[in-house]
Design a protein around this motif. Structure first.
Motif, PDB file in Angstrom:
ATOM      1  N   SER A  43       0.806  -1.367   0.118  1.00 47.48           N
ATOM      2  CA  SER A  43       0.117   0.651  -0.099  1.00 47.48           C
ATOM      3  C   SER A  43       0.940   1.220   0.037  1.00 47.48           C
ATOM      4  N   GLU A  44       0.603   2.542  -0.192  1.00 45.06           N
ATOM      5  CA  GLU A  44       0.734   3.475  -0.433  1.00 45.06           C
ATOM      6  C   GLU A  44       1.342   4.146   1.102  1.00 45.06           C
ATOM      7  N   ARG A  45       0.992   3.938   2.164  1.00 46.51           N
ATOM      8  CA  ARG A  45       0.910   3.718   3.371  1.00 46.51           C
ATOM      9  C   ARG A  45       1.909   2.802   3.544  1.00 46.51           C
ATOM     10  N   SER A  54       7.198  10.504   1.999  1.00 42.14           N
ATOM     11  CA  SER A  54       5.622  11.181   2.390  1.00 42.14           C
ATOM     12  C   SER A  54       4.739   9.941   1.795  1.00 42.14           C
ATOM     13  N   ARG A  55       3.500   9.984   1.769  1.00 36.40           N
ATOM     14  CA  ARG A  55       2.738   9.692   0.288  1.00 36.40           C
ATOM     15  C   ARG A  55       2.846  10.077  -0.678  1.00 36.40           C
ATOM     16  N   PRO A  56       2.868  11.831  -0.615  1.00 40.44           N
ATOM     17  CA  PRO A  56       2.666  12.283  -2.379  1.00 40.44           C
ATOM     18  C   PRO A  56       3.924  12.640  -2.630  1.00 40.44           C
ATOM     19  N   THR A  57       5.111  11.623  -2.432  1.00 42.19           N
ATOM     20  CA  THR A  57       6.231  11.465  -2.573  1.00 42.19           C
ATOM     21  C   THR A  57       6.274  10.354  -3.605  1.00 42.19           C
ATOM     22  N   ILE A  58       5.763   9.250  -3.191  1.00 41.78           N
ATOM     23  CA  ILE A  58       5.366   8.036  -3.137  1.00 41.78           C
ATOM     24  C   ILE A  58       3.825   7.753  -4.074  1.00 41.78           C
ATOM     25  N   ARG A  59       3.238   8.580  -4.199  1.00 45.97           N
ATOM     26  CA  ARG A  59       2.200   8.803  -5.188  1.00 45.97           C
ATOM     27  C   ARG A  59       2.627   9.476  -6.399  1.00 45.97           C
ATOM     28  N   GLU A  60       3.382  10.039  -6.458  1.00 50.76           N
ATOM     29  CA  GLU A  60       4.676  10.673  -7.671  1.00 50.76           C
ATOM     30  C   GLU A  60       5.728   9.592  -7.755  1.00 50.76           C
TER      31      GLU A  60
END
Length: 238
Positions: A43-45, A54-60
């Motif tokens: 998962s993203e978390r 951070s989660r935004p870094t993972i999203r990118e």
């Protein structure tokens, strides 16, 4: 992850360009066949915890993998690896969606301002023709395939081949099917589509009237709105 919970090893990201480093490590795992087609990522978390970002870094980072055709996000299933060791040779993680928009925001308002300063009659005619096609498509279907012809017409009207080429280099990264998937995920409300068409009308009006600062500002806001829509789509968690 750290401790081997996902079957491949990572190290915490501590330097700049964290999203690039995360994506690079995932690509290395694909190259070493620690990650194979069909493998589901945590998962993203969990990824954020293991990479210490951070989660935004993972999203990118995941958006970059998807845009490169190395992963696929499935609603309700998360992100699944689609790339192979053979395909990572074409990896271009150094260009992430936010970086594409950084480039466009640096280039396109300046192009709009230059177009308003120069106002060659044939360029104004092309702008009006291009806008009319966009408006006709939108009136007929309630949507439009792309407003890039307007962006390119403005770039041409700026009459600066270096800036026009720079824009084309940025647009090269939005031409693939996976970027189109992000566009498909982006908000489709009528008000959003209306806003984009109206911004195209407004910027062309300012160019026609020679209002360079106003043209640049309208085009800057237009790109910011589109950037936010695309990045929200890229950040959708599975």
């Amino acid at each position: 992850m750290t401790g081997g919970s996902a079957g491949f090893s990572v190290t915490p990201v501590v330097k700049r360009s964290a999203a690039v480093q995360v994506a690079d490590q995932l690509v290395a795992a694909i190259r070493d066949e620690q990650l194979k087609p069909g493998d589901k990522l945590p998962s993203e978390r969990e990824l954020a915890q293991n990479f210490a970002v951070s989660r935004p870094t993972i999203r990118e980072a995941l958006a970059a993998l998807e845009l490169a055709g190395l992963a696929k996000s499935h609603k309700g299933r998360g992100t699944v690896i689609t790339g192979t060791a053979a395909t990572v040779a074409t990896w271009g993680v150094e260009v992430l969606p936010p970086q594409v928009f950084e480039a466009r925001l640096a280039i396109e308002p300046a192009l709009a301002a230059l177009a308003a300063e120069k106002r060659h009659p044939e360029d104004l005619e092309l702008l009006e023709t291009t806008l009319a096609k966009l408006e006709a498509e939108y009136a007929e279907t309630g949507a439009y395939a792309s407003d890039l012809p307007v962006h390119r017409a403005i770039a041409r009207a700026a009459r600066n081949p270096l800036l026009e080429q720079a824009l084309e280099e940025a647009l090269r990264h939005v031409a693939g099917p996976l970027w189109q998937e992000l566009r498909r995920r982006a908000p489709a409300e009528a008000s959003a589509r209306d806003g984009h068409v109206e911004e195209s009308r407004t910027v062309i009006r300012h160019i026609r009237e020679g209002n360079a600062a106003e043209a640049a500002e309208v085009w800057r806001r237009h790109l910011l709105t589109y950037r936010n829509e695309i990045l929200r789509a890229a950040a959708t968690d599975g």
